[in-house]
Write an enzyme that holds these catalytic residues in place. Sequence first.
Site, PDB file in Angstrom:
ATOM      1  N   TYR A  54      80.655 131.017 100.093  1.00  0.00           N
ATOM      2  CA  TYR A  54      81.430 131.338  98.542  1.00  0.00           C
ATOM      3  C   TYR A  54      82.933 131.809  99.344  1.00  0.00           C
ATOM      4  CZ  TYR A  54      76.084 132.223  98.539  1.00  0.00           C
ATOM      5  OH  TYR A  54      74.617 131.614  98.136  1.00  0.00           O
ATOM      6  N   GLN A  98      64.653 133.148 100.171  1.00  0.00           N
ATOM      7  CA  GLN A  98      66.123 133.594  98.673  1.00  0.00           C
ATOM      8  C   GLN A  98      65.638 131.932  99.002  1.00  0.00           C
ATOM      9  OE1 GLN A  98      70.092 133.508  97.373  1.00  0.00           O
ATOM     10  NE2 GLN A  98      69.495 135.286  98.869  1.00  0.00           N
ATOM     11  N   TYR A 112      67.530 132.769  93.387  1.00  0.00           N
ATOM     12  CA  TYR A 112      68.732 132.119  93.174  1.00  0.00           C
ATOM     13  C   TYR A 112      68.880 130.593  91.997  1.00  0.00           C
ATOM     14  CZ  TYR A 112      68.740 128.064  95.961  1.00  0.00           C
ATOM     15  OH  TYR A 112      68.840 127.027  97.888  1.00  0.00           O
ATOM     16  N   ALA A 129      78.052 136.561  88.247  1.00  0.00           N
ATOM     17  CA  ALA A 129      79.055 136.971  86.517  1.00  0.00           C
ATOM     18  C   ALA A 129      80.191 136.504  86.695  1.00  0.00           C
ATOM     19  CB  ALA A 129      78.745 138.233  86.331  1.00  0.00           C
ATOM     20  N   GLN A 183      79.615 139.844  81.095  1.00  0.00           N
ATOM     21  CA  GLN A 183      78.677 139.347  81.624  1.00  0.00           C
ATOM     22  C   GLN A 183      77.850 139.655  82.597  1.00  0.00           C
ATOM     23  OE1 GLN A 183      80.232 135.461  83.189  1.00  0.00           O
ATOM     24  NE2 GLN A 183      81.107 134.113  80.787  1.00  0.00           N
TER      25      GLN A 183
END
Length: 327
Positions: free
Chosen positions: A57, A192, A220, A295, A300
């Site tokens: 990421y 996950q 997710y 977020a 958020q």
Amino acid sequence: MEYRKLGKTDLELSAITYGAFAIGGNMWGGNEKRDSIDSVKASIDNGVTTLDTAPFYGFGLSEEMIGAAIQGYDRTKIQLLTKFGLVWDGSNQGKGEFFFDAEEAGKTIPVYKYSSKTSVIHEVENSLKRLRTDYIDLLQIHWPDSTTPISETMEALDLLLQQGKIRAAGVSNYSVDQVSEARKNLNIASNQVGYSMLNRGIEQDLVPYAKENDLGIIVYSPMERGLLTGKYFNTGKLKESDHRNGYFQQFDLAKVKTFLDTISPIATNKGVTLSQLVLRWTSLQPAITVVLAGARNAEQAIANAQAIDITLTVEELSFIDLALAKI
């Protein structure tokens, strides 16, 4: 906030977990660093003690921001979840299974699935530095790697457990067969996977397996990358670099809009947003341990945390299920 035990571990994770994919920037059209860090802090301040990230990421940026954001907090009360197995740097590039070409700052960067024992250990050392910590609460393989035996990857995780560098080991995007194979070598805690109102495939196989084998499920994309917020149908405009321009095309958007219009009165009557309603519904589904929610700013993040406080009756859940059946 609700806190839930992960599999057979002693980890207690917040039912709403902070998903740090978007704050990495790549594939999401970018984000302001200050807003991202504020969103992490706001999450923690509102009971979201579990943070999920990955080296991929932002090519390390997401982990770095998580590491910066948690400074000043009691580390023992925060659960850091990260991953390994997507490589792009010079030392590993070209090894493993080619995944795709990522775009970063106008450059094309080849990304590979690679989870050899040596590579896993190397990645973890880098993650620990970026996260500014000496242990990771849950370490997960990001995607299956067809070029490395599962037993070799599990051997690396077992070593890291013995060294105290990780508290628990998990997998991500594994099939039930792959989970079973992994568990022959190491009692992994969780899987996950993607799951949402529009993507319920795991209910057929992974959910029954998890119930029978005490496996945690971390989900997710519960909002389908923002589609289920309803905002897309109001503005319909995304930055050109945003991967969702293509991602959303897999759905029958007209039916999705009708569905959201159908269930929105429930949210309105409770004084919550569609996003919060969707998150709460997801958290209540069988065998789901925690739900990841991204977020981009503090507002958020707070809204995501508050979603867990929503009460849904049996009648309301049944109404939602009937509406879902029409998509």
